[in-house]
Design a protein around this motif. Sequence first.
Motif, PDB file in Angstrom:
ATOM      1  N   ILE A   1      -6.347  -3.286  -0.874  1.00 16.77           N
ATOM      2  CA  ILE A   1      -5.973  -1.875  -0.922  1.00 16.77           C
ATOM      3  C   ILE A   1      -6.501  -1.182   0.328  1.00 16.77           C
ATOM      4  CG2 ILE A   1      -6.460   0.314  -2.095  1.00 16.77           C
ATOM      5  CD1 ILE A   1      -6.238  -1.173  -4.733  1.00 16.77           C
TER       6      ILE A   1
ATOM      7  N   ASN B   1       0.820  -1.211   0.000  1.00 14.27           N
ATOM      8  CA  ASN B   1       0.000   0.000   0.000  1.00 14.27           C
ATOM      9  C   ASN B   1       0.856   1.264   0.000  1.00 14.27           C
ATOM     10  OD1 ASN B   1      -3.141  -0.259   0.210  1.00 14.27           O
ATOM     11  ND2 ASN B   1      -2.303  -2.035   1.309  1.00 14.27           N
TER      12      ASN B   1
ATOM     13  N   GLU C   1      -5.530   2.507   1.708  1.00 16.66           N
ATOM     14  CA  GLU C   1      -4.723   3.725   1.677  1.00 16.66           C
ATOM     15  C   GLU C   1      -4.609   4.359   3.052  1.00 16.66           C
ATOM     16  OE1 GLU C   1      -4.777   7.873  -0.858  1.00 16.66           O
ATOM     17  OE2 GLU C   1      -5.356   6.011  -1.860  1.00 16.66           O
TER      18      GLU C   1
END
Length: 205
Positions: free
Chosen positions: A188, A154, A190
């Motif tokens: 994913i 990430n 973030e």
Amino acid sequence: MNTYQSLDITEYIKGKRVDYIDDTHTYYVDGVKVPNVTQIVAAVLPSPYNDVEPTVLQQAAHRGVALHKEIELFEKHQLPGTSIEFNNYIFLKKYHRIQSLDNEKLVIIEHEGKIVCAGRLDMIIKSELIKGIGIGDVKRTSNIHFEHLKLQLNLYRLGYMQSYNETIQYLKCFHLRKFVYELIDIPIDESFAILALNNYSKMVL
């Protein structure tokens, strides 16, 4: 400006000069030394290797570097590797219909207006089965340390999107051993990467 013993890679990313020194695995951005992505991960997450002998770790690292080099030479120069792990990599690529678009891609990561680290991700990939482009990472470790891998990829995703203004839509890990060949989906997240950068920034203040 720093004096380098051997300058292996120099690129300009977003108007900044990025130098990578292979002998020491060191990165400089506009002449200033910055940590790499692996060092950020190691700083914010506990090491899974505290109980492993240093010589064992060193041997494993050498084998991992050799496999990465085999894959890089194949993808960049069509030179086939000879290891079982390399053959497992080719099998996974064909089975999942994956193409490597770029290898050992240099990225920088900016946080709160400053460049905090740099790194080289293993590969940018494209799959006929998934829309968009992704990041592929090669691991030869006996065990996958998922939180560390998730943070690493990430952070690379964040760095690639900042560096090249392209969206990364998926993250994959090629787990390659003598009798292991699996493609692992990495979520994913973030906010996980940004939280790690926030925590690292507090450590170095």
